[in-house]
Design a protein around this motif. Structure first.
Motif, PDB file in Angstrom:
ATOM      1  N   ARG A   1      66.473  25.001 -14.421  1.00  0.00           N
ATOM      2  CA  ARG A   1      66.830  26.049 -13.661  1.00  0.00           C
ATOM      3  C   ARG A   1      67.640  27.272 -14.599  1.00  0.00           C
ATOM      4  O   ARG A   1      67.420  28.482 -14.458  1.00  0.00           O
ATOM      5  N   GLN A   2      68.549  26.501 -15.121  1.00  0.00           N
ATOM      6  CA  GLN A   2      69.699  27.566 -15.955  1.00  0.00           C
ATOM      7  C   GLN A   2      68.814  28.020 -17.371  1.00  0.00           C
ATOM      8  O   GLN A   2      69.092  29.383 -17.480  1.00  0.00           O
TER       9      GLN A   2
ATOM     10  N   HIS B   1      55.977  29.622 -14.225  1.00  0.00           N
ATOM     11  CA  HIS B   1      56.653  28.657 -12.996  1.00  0.00           C
ATOM     12  C   HIS B   1      57.962  28.899 -12.722  1.00  0.00           C
ATOM     13  O   HIS B   1      58.766  29.202 -13.515  1.00  0.00           O
ATOM     14  N   GLY B   2      58.209  29.122 -11.449  1.00  0.00           N
ATOM     15  CA  GLY B   2      59.375  29.573 -10.895  1.00  0.00           C
ATOM     16  C   GLY B   2      59.590  31.008 -10.474  1.00  0.00           C
ATOM     17  O   GLY B   2      60.642  31.220 -10.087  1.00  0.00           O
ATOM     18  N   ILE B   3      58.747  31.804 -10.802  1.00  0.00           N
ATOM     19  CA  ILE B   3      58.810  33.199 -10.589  1.00  0.00           C
ATOM     20  C   ILE B   3      57.333  33.518  -9.608  1.00  0.00           C
ATOM     21  O   ILE B   3      56.323  33.742 -10.528  1.00  0.00           O
ATOM     22  N   SER B   4      57.687  33.905  -8.515  1.00  0.00           N
ATOM     23  CA  SER B   4      56.505  34.408  -7.689  1.00  0.00           C
ATOM     24  C   SER B   4      55.461  34.844  -8.259  1.00  0.00           C
ATOM     25  O   SER B   4      54.302  34.612  -8.252  1.00  0.00           O
TER      26      SER B   4
ATOM     27  N   LEU C   1      65.188  37.579 -11.351  1.00  0.00           N
ATOM     28  CA  LEU C   1      66.595  37.277 -11.368  1.00  0.00           C
ATOM     29  C   LEU C   1      66.910  36.688 -10.106  1.00  0.00           C
ATOM     30  O   LEU C   1      67.526  35.573 -10.098  1.00  0.00           O
ATOM     31  N   ALA C   2      66.998  37.416  -9.049  1.00  0.00           N
ATOM     32  CA  ALA C   2      67.249  36.749  -7.760  1.00  0.00           C
ATOM     33  C   ALA C   2      66.641  35.428  -7.378  1.00  0.00           C
ATOM     34  O   ALA C   2      67.158  34.623  -6.983  1.00  0.00           O
ATOM     35  N   GLU C   3      65.229  35.385  -7.794  1.00  0.00           N
ATOM     36  CA  GLU C   3      64.580  34.036  -7.116  1.00  0.00           C
ATOM     37  C   GLU C   3      64.896  32.864  -8.193  1.00  0.00           C
ATOM     38  O   GLU C   3      65.357  31.836  -7.674  1.00  0.00           O
ATOM     39  N   LEU C   4      65.238  33.075  -9.200  1.00  0.00           N
ATOM     40  CA  LEU C   4      65.895  31.770 -10.331  1.00  0.00           C
ATOM     41  C   LEU C   4      67.195  31.766  -9.732  1.00  0.00           C
ATOM     42  O   LEU C   4      67.599  30.522  -9.804  1.00  0.00           O
ATOM     43  N   SER C   5      67.956  32.701  -9.526  1.00  0.00           N
ATOM     44  CA  SER C   5      69.483  32.626  -9.266  1.00  0.00           C
ATOM     45  C   SER C   5      69.750  31.769  -7.870  1.00  0.00           C
ATOM     46  O   SER C   5      70.465  31.052  -7.710  1.00  0.00           O
ATOM     47  N   GLU C   6      68.728  32.172  -7.094  1.00  0.00           N
ATOM     48  CA  GLU C   6      68.805  31.541  -5.777  1.00  0.00           C
ATOM     49  C   GLU C   6      68.603  30.071  -5.702  1.00  0.00           C
ATOM     50  O   GLU C   6      68.909  28.973  -4.843  1.00  0.00           O
TER      51      GLU C   6
END
Length: 269
Positions: free
Chosen positions: A11-12, A237-240, A262-267
């Motif tokens: 995720r990072q 993957h990981g970003i809607s 950014l918000a989705e991955l940070s969450e």
């Protein structure tokens, strides 16, 4: 690292990759997001490598044949200690060694230049064969895209790998079902891949390529034959709003899209 810790690192890496592509105004973010879990498992669990000795003769070899996803590799290498993490901010800038495709003469940890699709697997076969001839114990891994598997050179390499009984070779196919401009099914549909590889004598595992609990045992598996992992992944993957969208092969997020991603991955961190 255990799978849960690998998930955190992935995720990072996704977050930093997103930032790098946005700041550079270029990249191949869809395929980068699909392959990052595989890269993370390789570099933080599976590969026997030494960042302070990137050319150590006993190191495992890794070839990113889908070289257009170089940014994901650079972020992973930086996270692992091969290059400074702050250097990622130079991606694609003038005089940067972090080009759009990886260069083994410039970037520590890159084994061979890649970009022209269909070249990485033949090179990896050569690496694995060299180990057999010299008695070296390193293992060779190579990641290709599924669209890339349309290249005939890959199938020649697959035949050679079985002929030479290269049990020290693992091929990972990033099967995200999309290539530049179209879906795999609309161009030259190779699916299902598993029976084709098995017909050439390879052992084949089929996994969820975005699930660390599936990735780790598949990468650590050893066989008496060349081993192929068909990794079913999601483009973006990981970003809607990117996931499974062909237009995100090399599209760059707008400011609004970047902030959403950014918000989705940070969450998820």
């Amino acid at each position: 690292m255990e799978p849960s810790e690998l998930e955190r690192v992935a995720r990072q890496i996704r977050l930093r990759d997103l930032q790098a592509v946005y700041e550079a105004g270029a990249g191949h973010i869809g395929g980068e997001m699909s392959v990052i879990d595989l890269l993370t498992a390789l570099y933080f669990r599976v590969l026997r490598v030494w960042p302070d000795q990137p050319r150590h003769p006993d190191r495992d070899r890794f070839v990113l044949s889908k070289g257009h996803t170089a940014c994901a590799l650079y972020v992973t290498l930086a996270k692992r200690g091969f290059i400074p993490e702050e250097e990622i901010s130079t991606f694609l800038k003038p005089h940067s060694r972090l080009n759009g495709h990886p260069n083994c003469n410039k970037v520590p940890g890159v084994e061979t230049n890649t970009g022209p699709l269909g070249h990485g697997l033949p090179v990896a076969v050569g690496m694995a064969k060299a180990a057999k001839l010299s008695g070296a114990k390193y293992h060779t891994y190579v990641v290709t895209g599924d669209g890339e598997m349309q290249e005939g050179s890959n199938w020649e390499a697959i035949m050679a790998a079985y002929q030479f009984r290269l049990d020290n070779l693992t091929l990972i196919i990033d099967h995200n079902r999309f290539q530049q401009g179209a879906s795999l099914s609309d161009t030259n549909d190779l699916a299902p891949l598993r029976p084709k590889l098995e017909a050439f004598g390879w052992e084949v595992s089929e996994i969820n390529g975005n699930d660390m609990h599936a990735i780790v045992p598949a990468l650590e598996h050893r066989s008496d034959r060349p081993h192929c992992i068909v990794a079913h992944t999601n483009k973006g993957h990981g970003i809607s709003f990117m996931q499974d969208r062909v237009d995100w092969h090399h599209k760059v997020p707008s400011k609004e899209q970047y902030e959403i991603a950014l918000a989705e991955l940070s969450e998820a961190l």
